[in-house]
Design a protein around this motif. Structure first.
Motif, mmCIF file in Angstrom:
data_model
loop_
_atom_site.group_PDB
_atom_site.id
_atom_site.type_symbol
_atom_site.label_atom_id
_atom_site.label_comp_id
_atom_site.label_asym_id
_atom_site.label_seq_id
_atom_site.Cartn_x
_atom_site.Cartn_y
_atom_site.Cartn_z
ATOM 1 N N GLN A 98 12.638 49.647 26.399
ATOM 2 C CA GLN A 98 12.512 48.501 25.511
ATOM 3 C C GLN A 98 13.792 47.707 25.301
ATOM 4 O O GLN A 98 13.742 46.539 24.918
ATOM 5 N N VAL A 99 14.946 48.306 25.543
ATOM 6 C CA VAL A 99 16.188 47.596 25.273
ATOM 7 C C VAL A 99 16.424 46.539 26.351
ATOM 8 O O VAL A 99 16.191 46.764 27.547
ATOM 9 N N GLN A 100 16.825 45.351 25.926
ATOM 10 C CA GLN A 100 16.989 44.213 26.837
ATOM 11 C C GLN A 100 18.447 44.098 27.279
ATOM 12 O O GLN A 100 19.177 43.173 26.929
ATOM 13 N N ILE A 101 18.837 45.062 28.086
ATOM 14 C CA ILE A 101 20.222 45.201 28.539
ATOM 15 C C ILE A 101 20.212 45.538 30.024
ATOM 16 O O ILE A 101 19.329 46.254 30.505
ATOM 17 N N GLY A 102 21.217 45.066 30.741
ATOM 18 C CA GLY A 102 21.239 45.269 32.189
ATOM 19 C C GLY A 102 21.608 46.659 32.647
ATOM 20 O O GLY A 102 21.146 47.124 33.695
ATOM 21 N N MET A 103 22.450 47.365 31.889
ATOM 22 C CA MET A 103 22.907 48.698 32.290
ATOM 23 C C MET A 103 22.785 49.639 31.095
ATOM 24 O O MET A 103 23.382 49.383 30.045
ATOM 25 N N VAL A 104 22.027 50.706 31.244
ATOM 26 C CA VAL A 104 21.680 51.585 30.134
ATOM 27 C C VAL A 104 22.094 53.010 30.458
ATOM 28 O O VAL A 104 21.853 53.504 31.561
ATOM 29 N N GLY A 105 22.707 53.670 29.473
ATOM 30 C CA GLY A 105 23.076 55.069 29.617
ATOM 31 C C GLY A 105 22.334 55.936 28.616
ATOM 32 O O GLY A 105 22.124 55.520 27.468
ATOM 33 N N ILE A 106 21.932 57.125 29.023
ATOM 34 C CA ILE A 106 21.364 58.121 28.118
ATOM 35 C C ILE A 106 22.340 59.288 28.082
ATOM 36 O O ILE A 106 22.515 59.989 29.084
ATOM 37 N N ASN A 107 23.002 59.446 26.966
ATOM 38 C CA ASN A 107 24.083 60.433 26.816
ATOM 39 C C ASN A 107 25.204 60.191 27.817
ATOM 40 O O ASN A 107 25.962 61.096 28.155
ATOM 41 N N VAL A 108 25.293 58.964 28.294
ATOM 42 C CA VAL A 108 26.369 58.510 29.184
ATOM 43 C C VAL A 108 26.953 57.259 28.543
ATOM 44 O O VAL A 108 26.280 56.223 28.482
ATOM 45 N N PRO A 109 28.199 57.307 28.064
ATOM 46 C CA PRO A 109 28.708 56.182 27.268
ATOM 47 C C PRO A 109 29.093 54.949 28.075
ATOM 48 O O PRO A 109 29.057 53.839 27.557
ATOM 49 N N LEU A 110 29.477 55.131 29.336
ATOM 50 C CA LEU A 110 29.858 53.989 30.177
ATOM 51 C C LEU A 110 28.968 54.001 31.416
ATOM 52 O O LEU A 110 29.354 54.521 32.467
ATOM 53 N N PRO A 111 27.766 53.431 31.324
ATOM 54 C CA PRO A 111 26.821 53.504 32.439
ATOM 55 C C PRO A 111 27.143 52.506 33.550
ATOM 56 O O PRO A 111 26.329 51.640 33.903
ATOM 57 N N VAL A 112 28.341 52.628 34.114
ATOM 58 C CA VAL A 112 28.761 51.740 35.201
ATOM 59 C C VAL A 112 28.130 52.242 36.495
ATOM 60 O O VAL A 112 28.371 53.387 36.896
ATOM 61 N N PRO A 113 27.308 51.448 37.160
ATOM 62 C CA PRO A 113 26.639 51.930 38.368
ATOM 63 C C PRO A 113 27.627 52.314 39.469
ATOM 64 O O PRO A 113 28.699 51.717 39.593
ATOM 65 N N VAL A 114 27.253 53.309 40.253
ATOM 66 C CA VAL A 114 28.063 53.685 41.404
ATOM 67 C C VAL A 114 27.973 52.588 42.453
ATOM 68 O O VAL A 114 27.153 51.660 42.356
ATOM 69 N N SER A 115 28.804 52.686 43.487
ATOM 70 C CA SER A 115 28.993 51.571 44.413
ATOM 71 C C SER A 115 27.743 51.202 45.195
ATOM 72 O O SER A 115 27.617 50.068 45.654
ATOM 73 N N TYR A 116 26.813 52.131 45.374
ATOM 74 C CA TYR A 116 25.625 51.815 46.152
ATOM 75 C C TYR A 116 24.459 51.366 45.282
ATOM 76 O O TYR A 116 23.327 51.231 45.750
ATOM 77 N N HIS A 117 24.704 51.167 43.994
ATOM 78 C CA HIS A 117 23.815 50.389 43.136
ATOM 79 C C HIS A 117 24.550 49.075 42.841
ATOM 80 O O HIS A 117 25.588 48.799 43.431
ATOM 81 N N SER A 118 24.046 48.262 41.944
ATOM 82 C CA SER A 118 24.701 46.988 41.643
ATOM 83 C C SER A 118 25.001 46.880 40.155
ATOM 84 O O SER A 118 24.324 47.477 39.327
ATOM 85 N N PHE A 119 26.032 46.091 39.827
ATOM 86 C CA PHE A 119 26.548 45.963 38.462
ATOM 87 C C PHE A 119 26.208 44.586 37.924
ATOM 88 O O PHE A 119 26.562 43.569 38.524
ATOM 89 N N GLY A 120 25.545 44.551 36.765
ATOM 90 C CA GLY A 120 25.279 43.259 36.154
ATOM 91 C C GLY A 120 24.479 43.372 34.873
ATOM 92 O O GLY A 120 23.612 44.243 34.736
ATOM 93 N N GLY A 121 24.800 42.513 33.910
ATOM 94 C CA GLY A 121 24.104 42.507 32.634
ATOM 95 C C GLY A 121 23.005 41.463 32.587
ATOM 96 O O GLY A 121 22.640 40.854 33.609
ATOM 97 N N TRP A 122 22.494 41.268 31.391
ATOM 98 C CA TRP A 122 21.474 40.256 31.124
ATOM 99 C C TRP A 122 22.031 39.243 30.125
ATOM 100 O O TRP A 122 23.150 39.350 29.656
#
Length: 505
Positions: free
Chosen positions: A434-458
């Motif tokens: 439900q959250v309208q955010i591009g990168m989401v973490g569950i018990n992960v505070p900095l959900p920065v995607p690894v290099s073979y995914h892509s990085f971007g918000g909404w």
């Protein structure tokens, strides 16, 4: 570090050679000492044109270089980055101020993007269909754009450029990089290593400058695409300027990242995670957690109790000193800005549990140091909540339910990253959905995607349809071309056809 009285002059890198042409010279400072360490050449119009001409000239041959040969250059470059990592991290720390361990983490993440770029030939393969019609074959190709531009921020002087140009050149483009004027040395050294690895002259060029240089690059007819990371206001302006000219653009802007802490969360673990996420790199990260949303007063009180002694005990100092956890802000103006937001929060009725303005670093009185700050009882109407502070400030907002937390996040104009601390799988699934955010973490505070995914918000955190690095980068730096062909043979075309072509003809 150079003496303040004899600063090093930092020039451009065009067609594989240093270029010291300058419209003006801009001072570069060591933020830990407040002393000038270098002077940087800001490009004049002719210098920018030379960089564009260099990239344009190199493009035809680089475009036709087999992708496997490009990958060999990139792999040698990766090895050189690893061999020179200590040198590069020293340069990052001296000009940015972040502690060495953080600089090392940044460089490792950058190298991971180079590793991804080495495998881009696999992603450049097109699609093929035989006999889409009578004796007709069709296929698609992913062709490079030509000359492309990257404009990168101060907070990750090594990593963000490595998000951009390795993928761009592996796709067959030629690149012009305009790095931040705050910390340019590591960028130039990295580009020198790329040439040492065998990257041909002109494929990758570096020019320095401000708004005039950026606008000239965007407006240049030979520039086909622009990548940008920085503040939202500038991201929006760059996206509009490039898009109005029909150019492809991805412009990543600011953030106000929330961490929701549920009553069932491991409070000690969440507090430890938030310390690094909020105060790492002095809070100067677009993925930094700057808002803790506590569900329930009991949760908020426990979180504040766990965080307060840790924030007060932060080890602050010059980034190369062993054991330091947080260095200075990038400029004196940034320090003043953070202090002003803290004062505004206090004036608006927030509780300054820990006030970082009271901290100083002995022996570095002229440095741009400020302590970590923890601010409780913040309401959504306060500027300290609404605005991206880009400093070591963690604010706490109290809500009564997960539903209220999600609504709070969704109503904010930024949509870069967020996270949830919980032991409840149902809550985690609901939050992620439900959250309208591009990168989401569950018990992960900095959900920065690894290099073979892509990085971007909404929302106001990204302008453009494609995110940074990973698979999206290949689509951003290439154009799809679909080719349909039939070789004439007896009896296939025996009369003129006026009907729209279909699989039957």
């Amino acid at each position: 570090m150079a003496s303040p009285s004899m600063p090093t002059t930092i020039g451009h890198l065009i067609n594989g050679e240093s270029d010291y042409s300058a419209d003006s010279l801009v001072e570069v400072y060591n933020p830990a000492t407040g002393e000038q360490s270098a002077e940087l050449c800001f490009a004049d119009s002719d210098t920018v044109e030379r960089a564009i001409a260099s990239a344009k000239s190199a493009y035809p041959q680089w475009r036709d270089t087999p992708p496997a040969k490009r990958a060999q250059v990139m792999y040698r470059f990766k090895q050189l980055l690893e061999a020179h990592s200590d040198e590069l991290c020293q340069l990052i720390t001296q000009e940015h101020g972040k502690v060495l361990s953080d600089a090392q983490g940044e460089l490792v993440r950058g190298i991971e993007n180079v590793e991804f770029a080495c495998g881009i030939p696999q992603l450049l393969k097109g699609e093929h269909s035989k006999n889409v019609g009578p004796a007709i074959d069709s296929w698609s190709e992913f062709q490079p754009l030509g000359v492309v531009v990257g404009i990168t921020p101060f907070n990750f002087p090594a990593m963000v450029p490595l998000w951009m140009w390795p993928s761009a050149v592996m796709c067959g483009n030629c690149f012009i990089l305009k790095p931040s004027e705050r910390d340019p040395s590591s960028v130039l050294r990295i580009v020198e290593l790329a040439h040492q690895a065998g990257l041909p002259n002109g494929v990758l060029n570096v020019v320095h400058g401000g708004q005039a240089v950026v606008e000239q690059l965007i407006d240049a007819p030979d520039v086909q695409a622009v990548s940008f990371v920085g503040s939202t206001a500038i991201a929006k302006a760059i996206y509009q300027r490039a898009s109005e000219q029909g150019k492809r653009c991805q412009a990543l802007g600011g953030a106000k990242n929330h961490a929701v802490v549920m009553p069932d969360a491991d409070i000690a673990g969440a507090a430890n995670a938030l310390m690094g996420a909020a105060f790492g790199s002095c809070g100067q990260r677009c993925m930094a957690i700057s808002v803790a949303v506590a569900v329930g007063d009991d949760t908020a009180d426990a979180l504040i109790a766990a965080l307060t002694p840790q924030v007060k005990a932060l080890k602050i100092g010059e980034g190369r000193v062993a054991g330091c956890e947080m260095g200075p802000l990038i400029t004196q103006q940034a320090k003043q800005r953070v202090a002003a937001y803290l004062q505004a929060g206090a004036d608006d009725g927030a509780e300054l549990v820990v006030d970082g303005r009271e901290r100083s670093v002995p022996g570095f009185e002229q440095g741009y140091f400020i302590g970590g700050s923890l601010v409780d009882r913040v309401s959504p109407s306060m500027s300290i909540y609404q605005d991206e502070i880009f400093g070591p400030v963690l604010v706490v907002v109290r809500v009564e339910s997960l539903h209220q937390a999600v609504d709070l996040i969704n109503q904010h104009h930024y949509g870069n990253g967020c996270c949830l601390f919980t032991r409840d799988g149902e809550a985690a699934r609901c939050f992620a959905d439900q959250v309208q955010i591009g990168m989401v973490g569950i018990n992960v505070p900095l959900p920065v995607p690894v290099s073979y995914h892509s990085f971007g918000g909404w929302k106001s955190s990204l302008f453009g349809d494609l995110s940074a690095y990973g698979p999206d980068s290949v689509r951003f730096y290439t154009r799809r071309k679909t080719i349909t062909q039939r070789w004439p043979s007896s009896g296939i075309i025996d009369k003129t056809q006026f009907a729209f072509p279909s699989t039957d003809a």
